[in-house]
Design a protein around this motif. Structure first.
Motif, PDB file in Angstrom:
ATOM      1  N   TYR A 528       0.855  -1.185   0.000  1.00  0.00           N
ATOM      2  CA  TYR A 528       0.000   0.000   0.000  1.00  0.00           C
ATOM      3  C   TYR A 528       0.890   1.233   0.000  1.00  0.00           C
ATOM      4  CZ  TYR A 528      -3.456   3.454   1.532  1.00  0.00           C
ATOM      5  OH  TYR A 528      -4.268   4.558   1.621  1.00  0.00           O
ATOM      6  N   HIS A 529       0.688   2.118  -0.979  1.00  0.00           N
ATOM      7  CA  HIS A 529       1.456   3.363  -1.093  1.00  0.00           C
ATOM      8  C   HIS A 529       2.973   3.127  -1.030  1.00  0.00           C
ATOM      9  CE1 HIS A 529      -1.140   6.768  -1.610  1.00  0.00           C
ATOM     10  NE2 HIS A 529      -1.985   6.327  -0.706  1.00  0.00           N
ATOM     11  N   GLY A 530       3.428   2.080  -1.738  1.00  0.00           N
ATOM     12  CA  GLY A 530       4.866   1.813  -1.785  1.00  0.00           C
ATOM     13  C   GLY A 530       5.417   1.092  -0.582  1.00  0.00           C
ATOM     14  N   ASP A 531       4.579   0.820   0.410  1.00  0.00           N
ATOM     15  CA  ASP A 531       4.999   0.084   1.609  1.00  0.00           C
ATOM     16  C   ASP A 531       4.625  -1.381   1.406  1.00  0.00           C
ATOM     17  OD1 ASP A 531       5.092  -1.157   4.143  1.00  0.00           O
ATOM     18  OD2 ASP A 531       4.935   0.777   5.132  1.00  0.00           O
ATOM     19  N   THR A 532       5.634  -2.222   1.275  1.00  0.00           N
ATOM     20  CA  THR A 532       5.404  -3.642   0.992  1.00  0.00           C
ATOM     21  C   THR A 532       5.942  -4.493   2.127  1.00  0.00           C
ATOM     22  OG1 THR A 532       5.576  -3.246  -1.388  1.00  0.00           O
ATOM     23  CG2 THR A 532       5.835  -5.516  -0.636  1.00  0.00           C
ATOM     24  N   ASP A 621      -1.813   4.957   8.272  1.00  0.00           N
ATOM     25  CA  ASP A 621      -2.434   6.178   8.772  1.00  0.00           C
ATOM     26  C   ASP A 621      -3.943   6.056   8.924  1.00  0.00           C
ATOM     27  OD1 ASP A 621       0.026   7.380   8.883  1.00  0.00           O
ATOM     28  OD2 ASP A 621      -0.142   8.317   6.899  1.00  0.00           O
ATOM     29  N   ASP A 622      -4.591   5.421   7.964  1.00  0.00           N
ATOM     30  CA  ASP A 622      -6.052   5.412   7.975  1.00  0.00           C
ATOM     31  C   ASP A 622      -6.674   4.020   8.082  1.00  0.00           C
ATOM     32  OD1 ASP A 622      -5.016   4.734   5.573  1.00  0.00           O
ATOM     33  OD2 ASP A 622      -6.305   6.027   4.358  1.00  0.00           O
ATOM     34  N   PHE A 623      -5.863   2.985   8.342  1.00  0.00           N
ATOM     35  CA  PHE A 623      -6.444   1.655   8.535  1.00  0.00           C
ATOM     36  C   PHE A 623      -5.404   0.735   9.163  1.00  0.00           C
ATOM     37  CE2 PHE A 623      -4.280   1.224   4.526  1.00  0.00           C
ATOM     38  CZ  PHE A 623      -3.795  -0.070   4.525  1.00  0.00           C
ATOM     39  N   ASP A 624      -5.881  -0.396   9.676  1.00  0.00           N
ATOM     40  CA  ASP A 624      -5.034  -1.458  10.222  1.00  0.00           C
ATOM     41  C   ASP A 624      -5.359  -2.755   9.493  1.00  0.00           C
ATOM     42  OD1 ASP A 624      -3.853   0.163  12.231  1.00  0.00           O
ATOM     43  OD2 ASP A 624      -5.673  -0.052  13.439  1.00  0.00           O
ATOM     44  N   ILE A 625      -4.336  -3.585   9.292  1.00  0.00           N
ATOM     45  CA  ILE A 625      -4.557  -4.889   8.687  1.00  0.00           C
ATOM     46  C   ILE A 625      -3.920  -5.953   9.579  1.00  0.00           C
ATOM     47  CG2 ILE A 625      -2.531  -4.583   7.192  1.00  0.00           C
ATOM     48  CD1 ILE A 625      -3.931  -6.433   5.166  1.00  0.00           C
ATOM     49  N   ASN A 638     -11.976   3.121   9.274  1.00  0.00           N
ATOM     50  CA  ASN A 638     -13.059   3.974   9.782  1.00  0.00           C
ATOM     51  C   ASN A 638     -13.924   3.242  10.805  1.00  0.00           C
ATOM     52  OD1 ASN A 638     -12.266   6.121   8.160  1.00  0.00           O
ATOM     53  ND2 ASN A 638     -13.590   5.494   6.450  1.00  0.00           N
ATOM     54  N   GLY A 639     -13.268   2.445  11.647  1.00  0.00           N
ATOM     55  CA  GLY A 639     -13.980   1.749  12.698  1.00  0.00           C
ATOM     56  C   GLY A 639     -14.728   0.509  12.251  1.00  0.00           C
TER      57      GLY A 639
END
Length: 669
Positions: A528-532, A621-625, A638-639
């Motif tokens: 995601y966004h270049g973070d692998t 920043d906007d989610f967890d996996i 978003n909860g």
């Protein structure tokens, strides 16, 4: 020969292409119907002439009929033997030996004594040689494509549509009294002797590269060097191609011309025989590669032109050669080696001379432009068949091609002399070794350059490249002017570049989770966004190959972390080889993994972690996996938490955060 032969050859080849893509599809009939409309365009728009246009249409239809007939009488007919136990009798026409005393054999023979078919088998080594007779019983199956290898396409292009499994009652009859088979064996044994000479007087890397370039033997070439050569865009140089045969025949031509200066000129017919015998023997030595066979036919046609005092034309010769080859083996029309060979010759022998003939530049500038034009020609084929395409391929070829030519000539002279002249052999192989080392060094540096390769997993690039090619063809057909053709080519390149930038920017906004492997090899990649981040659930070293392939296809150059959950000591070595060209920030291995105190993997010291946990979390920043050991995962955004679970491998889950839904697609070839 005249250019009128193109009215037969090119539409005939297009008929094969259309039928190969659309066979058993309603669109095939639409395509044939559409070809009549194109005939009217040729007559009224391009002013081709009624006779020539009708000849094109007829040739196109003949091509589709011949391919369809081949499919019905050969491919479809053999499908009735799938998943059926049969008896098979045949001759060995290719042998590949592997480690662990296993081998693969390609056989040419008969199923149940009456149906002619080639068969592929993989079994324990049975000591077969080329030309031996074998008989056995087996269950025949169709080839299945895997994520790492499109075996169906590869073997179908060789005329092999079935593989044998569960082989039993195997009997081998060694043949020692057949002249042809003994000739092939002796030539191949001689090749192995020369390879041994390379290893004796050259460095390991130099000998392996020269063996690959001259004979197509890549068995000793390290995985890292193979990757470097491919990523830098000169992988074709380590496969025996038409270039190699042209270089070698040029050496022979030089020798024959030298005889003429000594008043020992040979008649044209004798020269023709010498050329043909030489080329045929070389093809036997290197194992009949498709590109070399194509060059053999082209050079034979050209030599016949000289024999009968007729000037040959590259486009005519290439078209007729392609027509002959696909008529003998229709599935060649989908073979990457054949397509690259044909398109490469078109680029360097037809398009480049046409576009550069009026340019008032020095020869070396024209040679550079020719290399760039040829590279642009093969890009559409590379986008279809390869995991990535090097955008600095022209530069690498300009630098490495002279080194390759020098190495091949030196190796060839050793091959001809048998290495018997010791001083000459050492000198030639010393020069070849230096050239090979320089090539390897250059490729290792170039392959590490970030963003030097175009990822190919975006279908829109394939379709767009085909459209651009068609636009360039139409532009030439309408204007018949090299300036307009050059403008259309440059415009196409610009459109492709802008499209690629837009695609990559859009892809950055998607959370992508891929589950790769099979029941033995399991690895998950989160980007995601270049973070692998990579989690290797397997204890098998082969998972690193899945990771490398995926990174190539999506243009991933930077990896945040690699976490190995089982027997990391078996995997870290392969990761260190397969991902050496990538920037990796962290390596995580289980507590208790034995590592030397100075051990580093991909330039970083591994971290020891507790792998007893059943889940692994990554926060953005906007989610967890959250990734679980059973390869299921949860996304909290978003909860709201959504869960995904699959038992399938080689699938990719795209999670559109702004839209809030999953999209799953298969990654199987």
């Amino acid at each position: 020969m005249t250019r009128k032969s193109l009215y037969i050859a090119i539409p005939y080849i297009l008929g094969f292409v259309v039928c190969y893509i659309l066979y058993k599809s309603i669109y095939l009939y639409i395509g044939v119907a559409f070809s009549f409309a194109i005939t009217f365009l040729l007559i009224f728009v391009f002013k081709l002439g009624i006779k020539e246009s009708i000849l094109c249409e007829t040739s196109f239809i003949v091509g589709t009929l011949i391919f369809s007939n081949y499919m019905i009488t050969n491919v479809d007919y053999l499908k009735k033997y799938q998943d059926v136990e049969v008896s098979y009798i045949g001759k060995v026409i290719q042998v590949n030996d592997y480690s662990s005393d296993t081998s693969s054999y390609i056989l040419d023979g008969y199923i149940n004594g009456n149906t002619k078919a080639r068969l592929y088998i993989y079994t324990n080594s049975i000591g077969c040689l080329y030309g031996d007779n074998v008989s056995f019983e087996c269950t025949t199956k169709d080839f299945t494509n895997e994520y790492l290898f499109n075996s169906k396409q590869y073997y179908n292009s060789k005329g092999i549509y079935l593989q044998g499994n569960d082989i039993h009652n195997l009997q081998v009859n060694h043949i020692d009294d057949d002249f042809i088979y003994n000739l092939v064996r002796n030539l191949q044994d001689y090749r192995e002797k020369i390879v041994g000479t390379f290893k004796l007087y050259m460095s390991k890397s130099g000998a392996s590269l020269l063996s690959a370039m001259l004979f197509g033997d890549k068995s000793d070439l390290s995985k890292y060097d193979k990757n470097s050569l491919m990523r830098s865009g000169i992988g074709s140089l380590v496969a025996v191609s038409g270039l190699h045969l042209v270089i070698l025949t040029s050496v022979l031509k030089f020798f024959l011309e030298y005889l003429e200066t000594k008043d020992l000129a040979l008649p044209h017919c004798i020269k023709f025989v010498i050329y043909e015998v030489f080329m045929l023997m070389f093809i036997i030595v290197v194992g009949f590669p498709i590109s070399a066979v194509r060059t053999f036919i082209m050079l034979s046609i050209s030599n016949m032109g000289i024999l009968f005092v007729r000037k040959s034309d590259t486009l005519n010769t290439l078209s007729i050669t392609s027509m002959i080859m696909i008529s003998l083996q229709p599935y060649l029309i989908g073979n990457v080696s054949f397509l690259l060979s044909v398109v490469g010759v078109f680029g360097i022998g037809v398009l480049s001379p046409y576009l550069t003939k009026d340019l008032k530049y020095p020869k070396f500038i024209k040679d550079i432009l020719s290399t760039v034009i040829t590279t642009l020609c093969i890009v559409p084929i590379c986008l279809i068949f390869f995991d990535e395409v090097s955008i600095i391929m022209p530069l690498t070829n300009i630098v490495c091609l002279p080194l390759c030519e020098i190495s091949i000539v030196c190796g060839f002279l050793v091959f001809v002399t048998g290495g018997r002249i010791l001083i000459l052999t050492k000198l030639l192989l010393c020069v070849a070794d230096i050239c090979c080392k320089i090539m390897i060094y250059i490729c290792r540096i170039i392959s590490k350059i970030p963003f030097s390769n175009i990822p190919t997993d975006y279908n829109i690039l394939i379709y767009l490249s085909i459209i651009c090619v068609l636009i360039c063809i139409v532009c030439y057909a309408i204007f018949k002017n090299e300036k307009y053709t050059i403008v259309s080519i440059l415009t196409s390149v610009l459109i492709m570049g802008i499209t690629l930038i837009g695609i990559q920017e859009y892809q950055q906004s998607i959370l992508r989770v891929a589950l790769l492997g099979n029941s033995k090899y399991q690895v998950m990649i989160i980007s995601y966004h270049g973070d692998t981040n990579i989690i290797d659930f397997s204890k098998n070293y082969k998972t690193s190959t899945y990771v490398q392939t995926y990174c190539k296809r999506y243009g991933i150059n930077n990896i945040n972390s690699i976490t190995m959950l089982k027997k990391a000591y078996q995997s870290i070595t392969m990761y260190d080889v397969q991902l050496k060209d990538y920037k990796v920030s962290a390596i995580n291995v289980p507590n208790g993994t034995y590592l030397r105190s100075d051990c580093s993997v991909l330039g970083v010291v591994p971290n020891r972690i507790d792998v007893e946990s059943s889940k692994y979390m990554y926060s953005y920043d906007d989610f967890d996996i959250t990734i679980y050991k059973d390869t299921s995962f949860e996304v909290t955004h978003n909860g709201v938490t959504e869960t995904f679970n699959t038992q399938e491998f080689n699938v990719e889950v795209d999670y559109y955060l702004n839209k809030g839904f999953f999209e799953v697609r298969s990654l199987k070839s």
